[in-house]
Scaffold this motif. Structure first.
Motif, PDB file in Angstrom:
ATOM      1  N   ASN A  53      74.052   6.043 -31.333  1.00 51.10           N
ATOM      2  CA  ASN A  53      74.392   4.931 -31.314  1.00 51.10           C
ATOM      3  C   ASN A  53      73.503   3.915 -30.145  1.00 51.10           C
ATOM      4  O   ASN A  53      73.176   2.808 -30.546  1.00 51.10           O
ATOM      5  CB  ASN A  53      76.088   4.081 -30.912  1.00 51.10           C
ATOM      6  CG  ASN A  53      77.138   4.679 -31.756  1.00 51.10           C
ATOM      7  OD1 ASN A  53      77.088   3.772 -33.014  1.00 51.10           O
ATOM      8  ND2 ASN A  53      78.098   5.019 -31.599  1.00 51.10           N
ATOM      9  N   ASN A  54      72.674   5.195 -29.047  1.00 51.75           N
ATOM     10  CA  ASN A  54      72.034   4.464 -28.905  1.00 51.75           C
ATOM     11  C   ASN A  54      70.604   5.621 -28.761  1.00 51.75           C
ATOM     12  O   ASN A  54      70.540   6.289 -27.535  1.00 51.75           O
ATOM     13  CB  ASN A  54      71.743   4.492 -26.974  1.00 51.75           C
ATOM     14  CG  ASN A  54      73.872   3.493 -26.546  1.00 51.75           C
ATOM     15  OD1 ASN A  54      72.983   2.572 -27.072  1.00 51.75           O
ATOM     16  ND2 ASN A  54      74.691   3.603 -26.594  1.00 51.75           N
TER      17      ASN A  54
ATOM     18  N   LYS B 230      67.848  -3.781 -30.992  1.00 50.53           N
ATOM     19  CA  LYS B 230      67.976  -2.837 -32.152  1.00 50.53           C
ATOM     20  C   LYS B 230      68.428  -3.694 -33.616  1.00 50.53           C
ATOM     21  O   LYS B 230      69.301  -3.102 -35.066  1.00 50.53           O
ATOM     22  CB  LYS B 230      70.278  -2.235 -33.131  1.00 50.53           C
ATOM     23  CG  LYS B 230      70.318  -1.774 -31.291  1.00 50.53           C
ATOM     24  CD  LYS B 230      71.843  -0.549 -30.713  1.00 50.53           C
ATOM     25  CE  LYS B 230      71.346   0.245 -29.791  1.00 50.53           C
ATOM     26  NZ  LYS B 230      72.794   0.712 -28.879  1.00 50.53           N
TER      27      LYS B 230
ATOM     28  N   PRO C  83      69.795   1.540 -35.208  1.00 50.19           N
ATOM     29  CA  PRO C  83      69.217   1.175 -34.229  1.00 50.19           C
ATOM     30  C   PRO C  83      67.773   2.490 -34.764  1.00 50.19           C
ATOM     31  O   PRO C  83      68.698   2.886 -35.787  1.00 50.19           O
ATOM     32  CB  PRO C  83      69.961   2.361 -33.136  1.00 50.19           C
ATOM     33  CG  PRO C  83      71.093   2.688 -34.290  1.00 50.19           C
ATOM     34  CD  PRO C  83      71.748   2.315 -34.787  1.00 50.19           C
TER      35      PRO C  83
ATOM     36  N   GLN D 178      71.340   8.219 -21.793  1.00 53.47           N
ATOM     37  CA  GLN D 178      71.742   8.709 -22.717  1.00 53.47           C
ATOM     38  C   GLN D 178      71.390  10.116 -23.239  1.00 53.47           C
ATOM     39  O   GLN D 178      70.798  10.689 -24.510  1.00 53.47           O
ATOM     40  CB  GLN D 178      70.129   7.599 -23.959  1.00 53.47           C
ATOM     41  CG  GLN D 178      71.049   6.978 -23.554  1.00 53.47           C
ATOM     42  CD  GLN D 178      70.135   5.328 -23.809  1.00 53.47           C
ATOM     43  OE1 GLN D 178      69.998   4.094 -23.053  1.00 53.47           O
ATOM     44  NE2 GLN D 178      69.531   5.557 -24.904  1.00 53.47           N
TER      45      GLN D 178
END
Length: 528
Positions: free
Chosen positions: A164-165, A241, A266, A363
């Motif tokens: 997601n990141n 995003k 993303p 991350q």
């Protein structure tokens, strides 16, 4: 029913009706769907006179003017002319939409369907306890020479595209250092359907992808210097995003309407450049990977080149390693990651822009956890029903070993190129057993251009890494390094900060009740 539009000649479409013969000279454009600008040659059946006109068939006012002109010049009713022009517009529109769809299918990358054997091999690879070292070994086998830390970090950053990141990276180095080659070779380990490679981009290129076409994709830009026009939307796509562009569109009746073009992320973006300072806004959002330009790396590359020329490179082994890593990527699926140790992870005070760097650090740990998902127990959140995996202490240790160089560069006030020069300078002075140096001496022995050396000296003087000294005998000026150990001290500081984090985690984590018992791993079934 056969269409009256003949498009066999791409530069001269023919459209015949009962009363008119119309040529579309030069064909039509397929990249501007909000307009239908064409050059028409209109002729009455049985007559030689031809009326030629450049017109946008989506502009109703222009169509009315052309209708009256054709009716007057060719002596034919306006109703007939308007009807034939409307039919031509519909035929061209249908043909264009059909061709655009066919082109999309032609360039659409097919998703590879894995065999049972390939699934088994990839799953066993992902479930191996030494996954990170095994990945490092297979990257080397695939033909990526040297750059051990950079290549593994780049592979993990590319892997994060499915999270997601996602992470981003920029490869930095002088011209001919191998930036593009490294990015290209590592990107070959990512499935074709998951990446988009770009060389030259127009300012609005990103806005005309389909809404979800870029979602969880790896975008590879060969040279950031050739993509300056898209750096802003690229930054927005990385941060928010999602990007949106508002454009004006005229329908068939000439009515102006507003359209919103939205493209969702993303995405993970990778690019190469020699100019670190120019892309500061983008580099703040990215991991900066400085290419190894040492003599040792040169020897590794030249040895491989000689082996390749002699026919002694095992291409079968390279291909097998490449396919294994690609298939492993295909078995990874998007899943939520929770890091129960995140509150203990703090960065050294020396790091510049700590907010963004701290996010990158967390991350990157998540990326390693994500990559090891086939070894993790899959938890279910009792409140939301969401499936998730947790970061382990081992994941953080592996991340710390890899990210040290990145944090070191993030804590340095010098650019990467200037830092490399300063370290080469220190090494030279150490070998020569001297403390002072002159410009002519450095240009001659380290083979640095005069303009480049002047730029480095200005930056080093400004940051107080070197100082001018005067020779008492000759009265000439030379330079002296103020603190030869400053970079080593910075390394020690960062190592200590990371080790302190691990100590806090270990103190806060209760020992396992049964150390010999292994945690059960819930198997992951690949998507159909």
């Amino acid at each position: 029913m056969q269409s009256p539009l003949n498009t066999q000649n791409p530069n001269n479409y023919l459209f015949d009706t009962k009363h008119l013969k119309i040529q579309v000279l030069g064909g039509i454009r397929f990249n501007n769907l909000e307009a239908m600008r064409v050059t028409l040659g209109i002729q009455k059946v049985g007559k030689e006179q031809v009326l030629r006109q450049n017109i946008d068939l989506y502009n109703d006012t222009s169509i009315e003017k052309l209708t009256r002109k054709v009716a007057e010049r060719l002596e034919i009713g306006t109703t007939i002319v308007r009807r034939d022009l409307d039919q031509l517009t519909n035929e061209l529109e249908n043909y264009r939409l059909e061709e655009v769809e066919n082109q999309s299918k032609q360039y659409e990358k097919q998703v590879k369907v894995l065999t049972e054997k390939e699934i088994k091999e990839a799953r066993e690879f992902l479930q191996s306890q030494n996954l990170i070292p095994n990945t490092q070994e297979n990257i080397g086998k695939s033909g990526v020479i040297g750059e051990e830390i950079n290549r593994l970090m780049m592979y993990l950053i590319f892997t994060s595209r499915k999270t997601n990141n996602p992470l981003q990276c920029i490869s930095l180095g002088s011209s001919g250092a191998g930036k593009t080659h490294l990015q290209s070779k590592v990107s070959e380990l990512i499935p074709e359907e998951d990446k988009i490679e770009m060389t030259v981009l127009s300012p609005n290129a990103f806005y005309y992808f389909n809404r979800t076409e870029l979602r969880n994709k790896l975008i590879l830009i060969e040279d950031l210097d050739g993509a300056e026009s898209v750096l802003y939307p690229l930054r927005e796509l990385q941060s928010k995003k999602k990007i949106t562009k508002t454009v004006v569109h005229k329908d068939q009746k000439g009515v102006t309407k507003t359209m919103h073009l939205t493209v969702e992320g993303p995405v993970s973006v990778a690019g190469c450049t020699t100019q670190e300072s120019i892309y500061e806004d983008n580099s703040n959002r990215s991991f900066l990977l400085h290419i190894d330009e040492s003599q040792e790396q040169d020897e590794k590359i030249m040895f491989y080149q000689r082996q390749l020329s002699a026919g002694k490179v095992n291409h079968t082994e390279e291909l097998q390693a490449k396919i294994l890593l690609q298939n492993a990527q295909r078995l990874l699926r998007i899943i939520t990651i929770k890091n129960p140790f995140a509150e203990f992870l703090t960065l050294p005070a020396s790091v510049f822009k700590p907010r963004r760097t701290n996010a990158h650090y967390l991350q990157f740990i998540e990326a390693i956890t994500f990559y090891k998902q086939h070894q993790k127990f899959h938890h279910i959140d009792k409140e939301t029903g969401e499936e998730y995996i947790e970061t382990s202490i081992e994941d953080i240790q592996e991340a710390n070993e890899l990210i040290k160089e990145v944090l070191l560069r993030k804590s340095d006030s010098l650019t990467g190129a200037c830092r490399n020069h300063l370290e080469n300078l220190k090494e030279y002075l150490k070998k020569q057993n001297q403390t002072q140096f002159t410009n002519s001496e450095i240009r001659r022995n380290l083979r640095v251009k005069e303009t480049t050396l002047r730029r480095y000296n200005n930056q080093l003087l400004l940051e107080n890494y070197i100082r001018k000294v005067q020779n008492k005998t000759t009265k000439s000026y030379a330079y002296q390094i103020t603190n030869p150990e400053e970079y080593q001290d910075l390394k020690v500081l960062i190592d200590k900060a990371l080790q302190d984090c691990m100590t806090q985690i270990q103190l806060a984590t209760p020992p396992p009740t049964n150390p010999t018992k292994k945690t059960a791993v819930k198997p992951i079934k690949p998507k159909d």
